[in-house]
Design a protein around this motif. Structure first.
Motif, PDB file in Angstrom:
ATOM      1  N   PHE A 132       0.834  -1.197   0.000  1.00  0.00           N
ATOM      2  CA  PHE A 132       0.000   0.000   0.000  1.00  0.00           C
ATOM      3  C   PHE A 132       0.871   1.250   0.000  1.00  0.00           C
ATOM      4  O   PHE A 132       0.582   2.221  -0.710  1.00  0.00           O
ATOM      5  N   GLN A 133       1.935   1.254   0.794  1.00  0.00           N
ATOM      6  CA  GLN A 133       2.825   2.405   0.837  1.00  0.00           C
ATOM      7  C   GLN A 133       3.454   2.675  -0.517  1.00  0.00           C
ATOM      8  O   GLN A 133       3.670   3.830  -0.900  1.00  0.00           O
ATOM      9  N   GLN A 134       3.770   1.625  -1.242  1.00  0.00           N
ATOM     10  CA  GLN A 134       4.474   1.743  -2.524  1.00  0.00           C
ATOM     11  C   GLN A 134       3.532   1.609  -3.715  1.00  0.00           C
ATOM     12  O   GLN A 134       3.985   1.441  -4.851  1.00  0.00           O
ATOM     13  N   PHE A 135       2.260   1.718  -3.483  1.00  0.00           N
ATOM     14  CA  PHE A 135       1.264   1.459  -4.517  1.00  0.00           C
ATOM     15  C   PHE A 135       1.444   2.410  -5.699  1.00  0.00           C
ATOM     16  O   PHE A 135       1.612   3.618  -5.531  1.00  0.00           O
ATOM     17  N   GLU A 136       1.415   1.855  -6.905  1.00  0.00           N
ATOM     18  CA  GLU A 136       1.526   2.652  -8.124  1.00  0.00           C
ATOM     19  C   GLU A 136       0.123   3.008  -8.596  1.00  0.00           C
ATOM     20  O   GLU A 136      -0.576   2.197  -9.194  1.00  0.00           O
ATOM     21  N   ASP A 137      -0.288   4.238  -8.307  1.00  0.00           N
ATOM     22  CA  ASP A 137      -1.648   4.657  -8.609  1.00  0.00           C
ATOM     23  C   ASP A 137      -1.853   4.832 -10.110  1.00  0.00           C
ATOM     24  O   ASP A 137      -0.960   5.314 -10.816  1.00  0.00           O
ATOM     25  N   PRO A 138      -3.036   4.495 -10.603  1.00  0.00           N
ATOM     26  CA  PRO A 138      -3.391   4.868 -11.969  1.00  0.00           C
ATOM     27  C   PRO A 138      -3.676   6.359 -12.021  1.00  0.00           C
ATOM     28  O   PRO A 138      -3.617   7.047 -10.992  1.00  0.00           O
ATOM     29  N   PRO A 139      -3.993   6.913 -13.193  1.00  0.00           N
ATOM     30  CA  PRO A 139      -4.450   8.315 -13.223  1.00  0.00           C
ATOM     31  C   PRO A 139      -5.614   8.518 -12.253  1.00  0.00           C
ATOM     32  O   PRO A 139      -6.389   7.598 -11.984  1.00  0.00           O
ATOM     33  N   HIS A 140      -5.721   9.730 -11.732  1.00  0.00           N
ATOM     34  CA  HIS A 140      -6.786   9.994 -10.769  1.00  0.00           C
ATOM     35  C   HIS A 140      -8.138   9.750 -11.416  1.00  0.00           C
ATOM     36  O   HIS A 140      -8.378  10.127 -12.571  1.00  0.00           O
ATOM     37  N   LEU A 141      -9.034   9.102 -10.659  1.00  0.00           N
ATOM     38  CA  LEU A 141     -10.273   8.588 -11.210  1.00  0.00           C
ATOM     39  C   LEU A 141     -11.491   9.315 -10.659  1.00  0.00           C
ATOM     40  O   LEU A 141     -11.501   9.770  -9.515  1.00  0.00           O
ATOM     41  N   LEU A 142     -12.526   9.376 -11.470  1.00  0.00           N
ATOM     42  CA  LEU A 142     -13.853   9.794 -11.061  1.00  0.00           C
ATOM     43  C   LEU A 142     -14.789   8.614 -11.257  1.00  0.00           C
ATOM     44  O   LEU A 142     -14.624   7.836 -12.205  1.00  0.00           O
ATOM     45  N   ARG A 143     -15.755   8.466 -10.367  1.00  0.00           N
ATOM     46  CA  ARG A 143     -16.761   7.430 -10.589  1.00  0.00           C
ATOM     47  C   ARG A 143     -17.611   7.807 -11.785  1.00  0.00           C
ATOM     48  O   ARG A 143     -18.001   8.960 -11.960  1.00  0.00           O
ATOM     49  N   ASP A 144     -17.913   6.825 -12.628  1.00  0.00           N
ATOM     50  CA  ASP A 144     -18.728   7.031 -13.820  1.00  0.00           C
ATOM     51  C   ASP A 144     -19.747   5.905 -13.883  1.00  0.00           C
ATOM     52  O   ASP A 144     -19.495   4.854 -14.468  1.00  0.00           O
ATOM     53  N   GLY A 145     -20.893   6.111 -13.235  1.00  0.00           N
ATOM     54  CA  GLY A 145     -21.875   5.043 -13.147  1.00  0.00           C
ATOM     55  C   GLY A 145     -21.327   3.891 -12.329  1.00  0.00           C
ATOM     56  O   GLY A 145     -20.941   4.057 -11.177  1.00  0.00           O
ATOM     57  N   LEU A 146     -21.248   2.708 -12.936  1.00  0.00           N
ATOM     58  CA  LEU A 146     -20.713   1.530 -12.263  1.00  0.00           C
ATOM     59  C   LEU A 146     -19.256   1.291 -12.619  1.00  0.00           C
ATOM     60  O   LEU A 146     -18.693   0.257 -12.275  1.00  0.00           O
ATOM     61  N   SER A 147     -18.638   2.236 -13.298  1.00  0.00           N
ATOM     62  CA  SER A 147     -17.217   2.141 -13.617  1.00  0.00           C
ATOM     63  C   SER A 147     -16.544   3.461 -13.243  1.00  0.00           C
ATOM     64  O   SER A 147     -16.991   4.144 -12.311  1.00  0.00           O
TER      65      SER A 147
END
Length: 367
Positions: free
Chosen positions: A345-360
């Motif tokens: 978790f400390q070293q987690f490689e995040d994807p681009p910042h996300l917004l919720r879009d319906g169920l995705s």
């Protein structure tokens, strides 16, 4: 003038309706629950939301809220203290993590047990709730029609025959750990339920307590968990209780956090890598609910399940909070993460910042 109550459209068989209902009752927010039968989907849910989903909340001013996490966060903003979010850093991070574990990981045993141990019963329930005024044979036919996608989802989430024993062993281990914790504390972090409790209650009430085979199993193997479910669904003292002082994380919670880091975090890390690659390869395209399949491992057994981008939006809530911490607070949280095997978790490689879009989801800034 008395404010109109909220309207909750959902179902007793719905995992996420159970989460919202428990929150509303503990928060003592006036609401009326409406069964999401076929007519309700056609006339209310789909016109308001755009697709069939529950729970859906309609507020006093006729505004529509959808998604259990967004519903709870908006109601927290509106209705204030006492909050279900601990204010101290270790408890808050742990509560957010356990919401992700409940919402996005315990769905695996929830769906496995429902469709492989309770199938006939839940088909009748689906029919009764979809067509409450129909004859029993019509309800059964309607239930059979509705069952197909849900039963298939149990397989897509990982509940294939080769994984049944591993899923059950992991779930029973979790039950034992939570039961041991509840021998000491009535909720995860003291005498007040947290967002972590509400994350766990969805699968543990709607599927594992209420479905007959698994409900009997829970009451026999983990009676204190069954009693906790009952407290969460019918809180004896709404708006009451406190979180443990001094940002204490009970020793009895550590095995559950360790389980999350061992079982779920590797799946989330791979999901992040896969989503980042998918976004790079599909610029401008809408992200589907699943973007392929990948491995997951339980109790030494490896299976396959769908890659769900939505789970990363849920984890992003925890990551966003973690990044706000500095100094002594960051050190205290890092010490907890080290204690539970949370280096990933400390070293987690995040994807681009996300917004919720319906169920995705969609990348922040995408159209």
């Amino acid at each position: 003038m008395t404010q109109k109550p909220y309207r909750l459209y959902g179902s007793e068989v719905s995992l996420f309706t159970g989460k919202v209902r428990a929150y509303l009752r503990w928060k003592n927010i006036p609401f009326a629950e409406h069964l999401s039968d076929a007519q309700t989907y056609k006339e209310i849910i789909v016109p308001r939301v755009g697709f069939p989903v529950i729970p859906v909340m309609v507020g006093p001013d006729d505004e529509t809220l959808q998604d259990s996490t967004d519903i709870i966060d908006e109601l927290e903003r509106r209705h204030g203290e006492p909050s279900i979010y601990p204010s101290s850093p270790r408890q808050r991070l742990a509560a957010l993590l356990l919401e992700v574990f409940g919402d996005e990981w315990l769905v695996i045993p929830a769906m496995h047990y429902r469709w492989h141990y309770n199938r006939d019963w839940v088909i009748r329930e689906f029919g009764r709730m979809n067509m409450p005024d129909a004859r029993p044979e019509e309800q059964l036919e309607a239930g059979e029609k509705r069952a197909g996608p849900f039963a298939n989802a149990a397989l897509l989430l990982g509940g294939t025959p080769d994984m049944h024993r591993a899923i059950e062993t992991a779930y029973e281990g979790f039950l034992d750990e939570l039961d041991a914790h509840l021998a000491v504390h009535p909720y995860l972090f003291g005498t007040r339920p947290s967002i972590g409790d509400f994350g766990l209650i969805g699968p543990l009430y709607a599927h594992q307590y209420r479905d007959p085979w698994t409900g009997d199993h829970m009451r026999k193997r983990a009676p204190r968990v069954a009693q906790w479910v009952e407290r969460m669904q019918q809180p004896p003292q709404p708006l009451d209780g406190e979180f443990l002082p001094h940002d204490e994380i009970p020793e009895t919670l550590l095995p559950i956090l360790q389980r999350m880091m061992r079982e779920q975090l590797p799946v989330l890390a791979d999901s992040a890598r896969q989503l980042s690659a998918w976004l790079a390869e599909h610029p401008g395209e809408r992200v589907p609910r699943a973007i392929g399949m990948h491995d997951f491992t339980l109790e030494g057994q490896t299976g396959q399940r769908i890659i769900r981008p939505y789970s990363l939006w849920m984890l992003q809530r925890v990551r966003d909070y973690y990044r706000t911490l500095e100094g002594a607070e960051r050190e205290a949280v890092n010490a907890l993460l080290q204690q539970v095997g949370g280096e990933g978790f400390q070293q987690f490689e995040d994807p681009p910042h996300l917004l919720r879009d319906g169920l995705s989801v969609k990348a922040n800034g995408a159209d």
